[in-house]
Write a protein that holds these residues in place. Structure first.
Motif: not given
Length: 189
Positions: A19-31, A54-60
């Protein structure tokens, strides 16, 4: 609608993250570089993920401190996690001090949700520029690694969810009552 897989404590966190903007592939994006499982003595668990570049945790998402390479995320019993929090995430994404009065307010919210039969978990984070212990030291216990990460945490929020019935429980209660047995519920909390 999201239908996350995993245990009942992870599912609401996955939904909140989406809901806050993480994608379904979060586990691939953040090792993930470290995971310390839940312990009944410390009442929390922790993951550490690589956030290099990264400059922010996820978009928004909330901004990350310059030079941050690792993000520790702790989830667990709010009263235990709050003991290690010195900051809280503000609505605008900035961090502000977490006072004793703020902690009392958070625990009041936890009590309110708990009185409605909801399971409440606290989520807290901390950014690091490097591992806070020597990774080559094989003598470090899981608890020692956990201790190296758990101070000066930032409270990100609370997640409340309904504990689903376990398979077969409703039928077992009906059968027990039918046999004249008084049923009493006892929780692990």
């Amino acid at each position: 609608k999201w239908e996350p897989k995993g245990n009942s404590s992870e599912a609401p966190i996955v939904v909140a993250a989406r809901k806050i903007g993480f994608s379904e592939s979060v586990s691939d994006e953040y090792k993930r570089v470290l995971e310390i499982p839940f312990s009944s003595s410390r009442k929390m668990m922790m993951t550490v993920s690589d956030i290099s570049g990264r400059s922010e945790l996820c978009p928004s998402g909330f901004p990350l401190a310059k030079g941050s390479k690792l993000l520790a995320v702790v989830k667990g019993a709010p009263n235990f996690i709050l003991d290690y929090c010195t900051e809280q995430l503000a609505e605008d994404g900035s961090a502000k001090p977490l006072t004793m009065e703020d902690k009392k307010g958070v625990l009041d919210i936890v009590d309110k949700y708990s009185s409605r039969a909801l399971r409440v978990l606290a989520i807290a984070t901390r950014e690091f520029s490097a591992m806070p212990f020597n990774e080559k030291n094989d003598d470090l216990s899981t608890d020692q690694k956990f201790e190296a990460f758990r101070s000066e945490l930032k409270l990100v929020g609370l997640v409340a969810s309904i504990d689903p019935d376990r398979d077969g429980v409703p039928e077992s209660v009906v059968a027990a009552r039918g046999a004249g047995i008084r049923v009493v519920m006892i929780t692990g909390d």
